[in-house]
Motif scaffolding. Sequence first.
Motif, short mmCIF file in Angstrom:
data_model
loop_
_atom_site.label_atom_id
_atom_site.label_comp_id
_atom_site.label_asym_id
_atom_site.label_seq_id
_atom_site.Cartn_x
_atom_site.Cartn_y
_atom_site.Cartn_z
N LYS A 61 -6.00 13.97 -0.83
CA LYS A 61 -4.73 13.67 -0.15
C LYS A 61 -4.97 13.06 1.24
CE LYS A 61 -1.93 16.94 -2.65
NZ LYS A 61 -1.06 18.10 -2.64
N THR A 62 -6.11 13.35 1.85
CA THR A 62 -6.41 12.80 3.18
C THR A 62 -6.80 11.34 3.12
OG1 THR A 62 -8.78 13.27 3.19
CG2 THR A 62 -7.31 15.06 3.90
N PHE A 67 -7.63 12.05 10.94
CA PHE A 67 -6.48 12.75 11.51
C PHE A 67 -5.77 13.56 10.42
CE2 PHE A 67 -2.05 12.51 13.49
CZ PHE A 67 -2.29 13.52 14.39
N ALA A 68 -5.65 13.00 9.22
CA ALA A 68 -5.02 13.72 8.11
C ALA A 68 -5.86 14.92 7.70
CB ALA A 68 -4.81 12.79 6.92
N PHE A 69 -7.18 14.80 7.75
CA PHE A 69 -8.08 15.92 7.46
C PHE A 69 -7.76 17.09 8.40
CE2 PHE A 69 -12.59 17.45 8.53
CZ PHE A 69 -12.58 18.45 7.56
N GLN A 70 -7.60 16.78 9.67
CA GLN A 70 -7.29 17.81 10.66
C GLN A 70 -5.89 18.39 10.44
OE1 GLN A 70 -7.73 15.86 14.44
NE2 GLN A 70 -9.85 15.32 14.05
N VAL A 71 -4.91 17.52 10.25
CA VAL A 71 -3.52 17.95 10.12
C VAL A 71 -3.31 18.77 8.85
CG1 VAL A 71 -1.15 17.10 9.78
CG2 VAL A 71 -2.60 16.08 11.54
N GLY A 73 -5.53 20.40 7.16
CA GLY A 73 -6.25 21.65 7.33
C GLY A 73 -5.50 22.63 8.22
N TYR A 74 -4.96 22.12 9.31
CA TYR A 74 -4.23 22.98 10.24
C TYR A 74 -3.03 23.63 9.55
CZ TYR A 74 -1.14 24.47 13.98
OH TYR A 74 -0.29 25.21 14.77
N PHE A 75 -2.21 22.80 8.89
CA PHE A 75 -1.00 23.35 8.28
C PHE A 75 -1.32 24.19 7.04
CE2 PHE A 75 1.15 20.06 10.87
CZ PHE A 75 2.01 20.91 11.55
N ARG A 76 -2.41 23.87 6.37
CA ARG A 76 -2.81 24.72 5.25
C ARG A 76 -3.22 26.10 5.78
NH1 ARG A 76 -3.74 24.07 -0.41
NH2 ARG A 76 -4.27 26.18 -1.03
N TRP A 77 -3.83 26.15 6.94
CA TRP A 77 -4.21 27.41 7.57
C TRP A 77 -2.96 28.19 8.01
CZ3 TRP A 77 -8.63 30.08 8.09
CH2 TRP A 77 -8.65 31.13 9.01
N GLU A 78 -2.04 27.47 8.67
CA GLU A 78 -0.83 28.10 9.18
C GLU A 78 0.11 28.58 8.07
OE1 GLU A 78 0.22 28.77 12.49
OE2 GLU A 78 -1.92 28.40 12.81
N ALA A 88 4.32 19.34 3.33
CA ALA A 88 5.54 18.75 3.92
C ALA A 88 5.42 18.69 5.44
CB ALA A 88 6.77 19.55 3.50
N LEU A 89 4.93 19.75 6.04
CA LEU A 89 4.75 19.76 7.50
C LEU A 89 3.70 18.74 7.92
CD1 LEU A 89 4.89 23.61 8.14
CD2 LEU A 89 6.55 21.90 8.93
N SER A 90 2.65 18.59 7.12
CA SER A 90 1.61 17.60 7.41
C SER A 90 2.18 16.20 7.39
CB SER A 90 0.47 17.72 6.40
OG SER A 90 -0.15 18.97 6.48
N ARG A 91 2.97 15.92 6.36
CA ARG A 91 3.58 14.58 6.25
C ARG A 91 4.49 14.31 7.44
NH1 ARG A 91 5.91 13.54 0.42
NH2 ARG A 91 6.50 11.66 1.52
N GLN A 92 5.28 15.29 7.82
CA GLN A 92 6.18 15.13 8.96
C GLN A 92 5.37 14.88 10.24
OE1 GLN A 92 8.79 18.47 9.64
NE2 GLN A 92 9.48 17.68 11.60
N TYR A 93 4.30 15.62 10.42
CA TYR A 93 3.46 15.48 11.61
C TYR A 93 2.81 14.10 11.66
CZ TYR A 93 0.51 17.23 15.40
OH TYR A 93 -0.10 17.44 16.62
N LEU A 94 2.27 13.65 10.53
CA LEU A 94 1.67 12.32 10.47
C LEU A 94 2.70 11.24 10.78
CD1 LEU A 94 -0.63 12.80 7.35
CD2 LEU A 94 -1.40 12.36 9.70
N ASP A 95 3.90 11.41 10.20
CA ASP A 95 4.98 10.45 10.46
C ASP A 95 5.27 10.35 11.96
OD1 ASP A 95 5.24 10.04 7.74
OD2 ASP A 95 7.23 10.96 7.58
N GLU A 96 5.45 11.51 12.59
CA GLU A 96 5.87 11.53 13.99
C GLU A 96 4.77 11.13 14.97
OE1 GLU A 96 7.53 15.38 14.86
OE2 GLU A 96 9.09 15.15 13.33
#
Length: 178
Positions: A61-62, A67-71, A73-78, A88-96
């Motif tokens: 998916k990355t 940057f997607a690897f980090q994002v 991973g972060y949201f998967r952890w959270e 979904a949170l990752s996609r929103q974060y990448l978008d913004e």
Amino acid sequence: MYLLMTGLYENISALQNVEGLTFLYRAPKIELGPLNIGTIASDYQATFRLGDADALELAKKTRGYSFAFQVLGYFRWEEADDACKAEALSRQYLDEYAYEKIWAELSRGDRRVLYGIAQVHSGSIAEIRELLNMTSNEFSPYRQRLMRKGVISGGERGYVRILLPFFDQYVLANYDLG
């Protein structure tokens, strides 16, 4: 002295041309391509205790975009208990924090070509040109510019693909047909 930088290609290029920062222009550069999917999968597997298939699916998916690897991973952890919410949170974060900036700096023609690429899942340049009613000579400058910006790849003759994960969906949602 070493300077390690990451960012959008054109922003780094613009920075090295700022008056007074000519040392950046003269400095040797190492441009890195996408991260290795297998390595990403191994890191995800170890961190999240995922099976091989799940770790590989998450890594793919990355698309190797650091940057997607980090994002992701972060949201998967959270959101360890809800993979769908994490994505979904990752996609929103990448978008913004990435895609809105990239999109804003593209010309109308670049956006149109990206819209065509996002619609043609095969990536066939012939199909994209037909959809957009463009000749090869009209399409080529956009293709080259989008490749230089790191938005698409053209490694396979006659085909292009969007390099950034989920960016095809961003393009389809944000392209103004008017």
